[in-house]
Design a protein around this motif. Structure first.
Motif, PDB file in Angstrom:
ATOM      1  N   LEU A  96       5.490   2.257  -3.804  1.00  0.00           N
ATOM      2  CA  LEU A  96       4.765   0.908  -3.876  1.00  0.00           C
ATOM      3  C   LEU A  96       5.508  -0.291  -3.727  1.00  0.00           C
ATOM      4  O   LEU A  96       5.164  -1.478  -3.547  1.00  0.00           O
ATOM      5  N   ASP A  97       6.884  -0.003  -3.895  1.00  0.00           N
ATOM      6  CA  ASP A  97       8.014  -1.199  -3.789  1.00  0.00           C
ATOM      7  C   ASP A  97       7.951  -1.759  -2.394  1.00  0.00           C
ATOM      8  O   ASP A  97       8.391  -2.913  -2.345  1.00  0.00           O
ATOM      9  N   PHE A  98       7.403  -0.971  -1.606  1.00  0.00           N
ATOM     10  CA  PHE A  98       7.621  -1.218  -0.209  1.00  0.00           C
ATOM     11  C   PHE A  98       6.185  -1.633   0.439  1.00  0.00           C
ATOM     12  O   PHE A  98       6.008  -1.863   1.734  1.00  0.00           O
ATOM     13  N   THR A  99       5.181  -2.062  -0.599  1.00  0.00           N
ATOM     14  CA  THR A  99       3.870  -2.359  -0.338  1.00  0.00           C
ATOM     15  C   THR A  99       3.650  -3.731  -0.775  1.00  0.00           C
ATOM     16  O   THR A  99       4.382  -4.374  -1.447  1.00  0.00           O
ATOM     17  N   PRO A 100       2.626  -4.674  -0.429  1.00  0.00           N
ATOM     18  CA  PRO A 100       2.665  -5.980  -0.891  1.00  0.00           C
ATOM     19  C   PRO A 100       1.942  -5.904  -2.519  1.00  0.00           C
ATOM     20  O   PRO A 100       1.473  -6.892  -3.121  1.00  0.00           O
ATOM     21  N   THR A 101       1.470  -4.667  -3.108  1.00  0.00           N
ATOM     22  CA  THR A 101       1.078  -4.553  -4.268  1.00  0.00           C
ATOM     23  C   THR A 101       1.836  -5.103  -5.369  1.00  0.00           C
ATOM     24  O   THR A 101       2.979  -5.204  -5.309  1.00  0.00           O
TER      25      THR A 101
ATOM     26  N   ARG B 163      10.895  -2.623   5.567  1.00  0.00           N
ATOM     27  CA  ARG B 163       9.993  -2.395   4.496  1.00  0.00           C
ATOM     28  C   ARG B 163       9.247  -1.167   5.140  1.00  0.00           C
ATOM     29  O   ARG B 163       8.941  -0.129   4.244  1.00  0.00           O
ATOM     30  N   ILE B 164       8.520  -1.329   6.376  1.00  0.00           N
ATOM     31  CA  ILE B 164       7.624  -0.261   6.980  1.00  0.00           C
ATOM     32  C   ILE B 164       8.321   1.127   7.048  1.00  0.00           C
ATOM     33  O   ILE B 164       7.772   1.905   6.676  1.00  0.00           O
ATOM     34  N   LEU B 165       9.636   0.983   7.649  1.00  0.00           N
ATOM     35  CA  LEU B 165      10.330   2.048   7.837  1.00  0.00           C
ATOM     36  C   LEU B 165      10.616   2.891   6.528  1.00  0.00           C
ATOM     37  O   LEU B 165      10.840   4.149   6.347  1.00  0.00           O
TER      38      LEU B 165
END
Length: 318
Positions: free
Chosen positions: A88-93, A28-30
């Motif tokens: 945004l898909d790779f963040t907790p939002t 996710r972070i990458l």
């Protein structure tokens, strides 16, 4: 082809949930960093091309570079419609998008995407005239005609986006509201409709798939004539310069059209590959455009050097 649903229409969808691209959680972070860097580079690269064409008198009066500047402008906006939401898909939002936001994203995606489709065709036509009709080129493709053709592409793109958004969201959506895609696009949204979608799928096939395929065939026809004309050039340097100019455009066109045709000529498909394929023409192509046109176009590279050194276009002649 189409589908019907017995779901009660009492429940009206007010927002959608974009499920995004499938990915292992450990990446996710990458992926967040990757797409963030791609977005920044896309904006900076296209802005640099746009400023170079605008600032250099040798470029901004020539149809080829007017079209290139418009392409850079389109790429900046198309990337802005797609990539920030993807990031945004790779963040907790929350992955929710309001119904109106989904309508707007679908409209602007197809408005800008189809305008780009028409613009690529105009660029191929411009190269055809420049190489196959060099003596008549100044009269066949001047600044005024180029402006009219670009305006026509924008109008046609806007009409196309309006038709697709209207037809898609005139249908009732009563649940579920999870869009199995990273943007609000027609095939993924239609799967959630609580009504028959046969007409929509037919329009999608004709208006997007066939139009894109027709533009692609026109581009290939233009380049078939261009290659024939280039082979008639007697000097190796002349052939190299002609191929270099056209090769940039043909490279980007292939990366854009092939995935687009793959997805929209299979509107009813639920292949997991669709999302990965769509990334090429929505995310990668806007990034490639400034790189390809800068690295393969000597005039753009010369203009960039003049801009970087603070010299005017005419200073070379002093």
């Amino acid at each position: 082809m189409g589908k019907t649903s017995n779901t009660s229409l009492d429940t009206v969808v007010t927002d959608f949930i974009l499920l995004g691209l499938s990915h292992p959680p450990r990446l996710r972070i990458l992926l967040f960093l990757l797409f963030f860097i791609i977005y920044i580079l896309t904006q900076l690269g296209n802005l640099l091309i746009l400023l170079t064409v605008w600032a250099d008198p040798k470029l901004h009066t020539r149809p080829m570079y007017i079209l290139l500047g418009v392409l850079s402008f389109l790429d900046m906006w198309l990337s802005s419609v797609i990539v920030p939401r993807l990031i945004l898909d790779f963040t907790p939002t929350s992955k929710r998008i309001p119904f109106s936001g989904c309508v707007a994203q679908l409209y602007f995606f197809h408005f800008l995407g189809s305008t780009q489709c028409f613009l690529y065709t105009l660029m191929a036509y411009d190269r055809y005239l420049a190489i196959c009709q060099p003596l008549r080129y100044p009269t066949l493709m001047n600044g005024r005609l180029c402006t009219i053709l670009v305006a026509g592409a924008w109008v046609a793109g806007s009409v196309h986006g309006s038709i697709q958004a209207t037809l898609t969201f005139r249908l009732p959506y009563c649940g579920p509201n999870q869009v199995d895609y990273f943007i609000c696009d027609i095939p993924a949204v239609l799967r959630l409709a609580c009504a028959d979608t046969t007409v929509n799928e037919l329009v999608t096939f004709v208006d997007i798939g066939v139009v894109a395929a027709s533009c692609f065939m026109l581009i290939l026809l233009s380049y078939a004539n261009i290659v024939h004309a280039i082979l008639q050039i007697h000097t190796a340097d002349g052939r190299r310069r002609a191929f270099s100019t056209c090769g940039s455009h043909l490279t980007v066109v292939t990366v854009y059209y092939v995935p687009c045709i793959f997805i929209y000529l299979r509107a009813g498909s639920k292949s997991p590959l669709d999302g990965a394929v769509a990334v090429f023409y929505t995310v990668v192509t806007p990034l490639l455009n400034p790189l390809v046109y800068t690295l393969r176009n000597q005039e753009v590279k010369s203009a960039l050097k003049r801009l970087a050194s603070g010299r005017g276009a005419g200073s070379e002649n002093k």
